[in-house]
Design a protein around this motif. Structure first.
Motif, short mmCIF file in Angstrom:
data_model
loop_
_atom_site.label_atom_id
_atom_site.label_comp_id
_atom_site.label_asym_id
_atom_site.label_seq_id
_atom_site.Cartn_x
_atom_site.Cartn_y
_atom_site.Cartn_z
N ALA A 115 -21.41 -27.03 26.54
CA ALA A 115 -21.67 -28.37 26.00
C ALA A 115 -22.90 -28.98 26.65
CB ALA A 115 -20.47 -29.27 26.21
N THR A 116 -23.79 -29.53 25.83
CA THR A 116 -24.96 -30.25 26.31
C THR A 116 -25.18 -31.46 25.40
OG1 THR A 116 -26.47 -28.91 24.96
CG2 THR A 116 -26.09 -28.19 27.23
N GLN A 117 -26.08 -32.33 25.79
CA GLN A 117 -26.46 -33.45 24.94
C GLN A 117 -27.97 -33.52 24.86
OE1 GLN A 117 -25.87 -37.84 25.84
NE2 GLN A 117 -24.26 -37.53 24.31
N THR A 118 -28.49 -33.62 23.65
CA THR A 118 -29.92 -33.65 23.42
C THR A 118 -30.27 -34.77 22.46
OG1 THR A 118 -30.03 -31.24 23.70
CG2 THR A 118 -31.92 -32.30 22.67
N VAL A 166 -24.17 -31.15 21.56
CA VAL A 166 -24.37 -29.77 21.11
C VAL A 166 -23.42 -28.86 21.87
CG1 VAL A 166 -26.00 -27.85 20.89
CG2 VAL A 166 -26.80 -30.21 20.58
N TYR A 167 -22.73 -28.00 21.13
CA TYR A 167 -21.77 -27.06 21.70
C TYR A 167 -22.16 -25.66 21.23
CZ TYR A 167 -19.37 -31.55 21.75
OH TYR A 167 -19.07 -32.88 21.91
N ARG A 168 -22.30 -24.73 22.17
CA ARG A 168 -22.79 -23.40 21.78
C ARG A 168 -21.92 -22.30 22.34
NH1 ARG A 168 -28.23 -24.14 22.32
NH2 ARG A 168 -28.38 -24.56 20.09
N VAL A 220 -22.71 -25.85 17.32
CA VAL A 220 -22.08 -27.00 16.68
C VAL A 220 -22.75 -28.25 17.22
CG1 VAL A 220 -19.90 -28.24 16.32
CG2 VAL A 220 -19.89 -25.74 16.60
N ALA A 221 -23.05 -29.19 16.35
CA ALA A 221 -23.69 -30.43 16.78
C ALA A 221 -23.10 -31.62 16.04
CB ALA A 221 -25.20 -30.36 16.56
N SER A 222 -23.02 -32.74 16.73
CA SER A 222 -22.49 -33.96 16.13
C SER A 222 -22.90 -35.15 16.98
CB SER A 222 -20.96 -33.88 16.04
OG SER A 222 -20.42 -35.08 15.52
#
Length: 268
Positions: free
Chosen positions: A8-11, A16-18, A216-218
């Motif tokens: 999980a990261t945030q941009t 964003v989850y990969r 996955v992004a949201s």
């Protein structure tokens, strides 16, 4: 039991989850019938895009992407093979100028290039195909079988990619999504996604030195939802592998793939 592990990261205001499995694919016990001749009309490939190269993990990816976008209208961009995708789905898509691109050429890493100019194969016999050679296509999806059709269209290269948008239902939101993927200004996920939207990119490695990546992004925080689905799929994978000896024919295997995917192909 090992759940699918997402990083999980945030941009730029987007979560964003990969998932990067590398060579440790989700399903490790494979049905021997994948390496035999198939005489039936319904096969692992026709139903779930599963073959003896991209194996049972494809059913997991298909189910995960569909369940993550539950309750939303779904639109997808198949990378490059737009005409094959239109033929597979039997419908005309919307022309767009941008598509998403992720490279997964290392076991545990991915290069996220974001939105890049669309590109596609060209049928030189068709004027409309020649005229729009540098544009991508956005397809509306009704059931998981449509997503399988797009996978069939793109599983032709070293790497295949399908980008899925789950957005609020309705003609206005559809028109807004299409507009955001057109024009000369490069879009970003934050400019496209609204609070309840879900973005899923499936990048599938089909050749040596190409690997799978699920992105996955949201705008919303999906961590709890992803964790719940990851644990559910770990249980499904464990049940599938423990039941391997009972899969004595094609019908039994297709039933097992349905349970593994966690979805019904013809139900939205």
């Amino acid at each position: 039991m090992h759940p699918l592990r997402f990083q999980a990261t945030q941009t730029q205001g987007v979560n964003v989850y990969r998932y990067l499995p590398g060579s440790e694919i989700a399903v490790t016990q494979h049905w021997p019938g994948l390496f035999q001749e198939w005489a039936s009309a319904a096969t692992p490939y026709t139903e779930y895009a599963v073959n003896n190269n991209n194996m049972e993990e494809m059913a997991v990816y298909l189910g995960l992407a569909w369940r993550l976008t539950a309750g939303l209208a779904r639109y997808a961009i198949p990378s490059y093979y737009r005409d094959d995708a239109a033929e597979a789905l039997g419908r005309e898509p919307a022309l767009i100028d941008w598509e998403y691109e992720i490279e997964a050429e290392e076991p545990r890493a991915a290069r996220d290039h974001g939105f890049v100019p669309g590109r596609s194969t060209v049928d030189w016999r068709k004027p409309e195909s020649r005229e729009n050679a540098h544009r991508a296509r956005l397809f509306e999806l009704s059931t998981p079988r449509d997503l399988v059709g797009l996978l069939h269209a793109v599983l032709l290269e070293a790497t295949a990619e399908v980008t899925l948008f789950g957005v609020a239902p309705g003609a206005d939101r559809q028109a807004d999504l299409i507009a955001s993927l057109r024009g000369s200004v490069r879009p970003g996920l934050r400019s496209i996604l609204r609070e309840a939207d879900v973005f899923v990119d499936l990048t599938i490695g089909c050749d040596v030195d190409s690997y799978d990546a699920i992105t996955v992004a949201s705008v919303a925080d999906l961590q709890a939802r992803i964790d719940t689905l990851a644990i559910d799929y770990a249980r499904r994978i464990e049940a599938y592998e423990n039941n391997g000896a009972a899969l004595t024919d094609m019908a039994a295997f297709l039933h097992a793939l349905r349970d593994l995917a966690g979805i019904t192909l013809d139900v939205a």
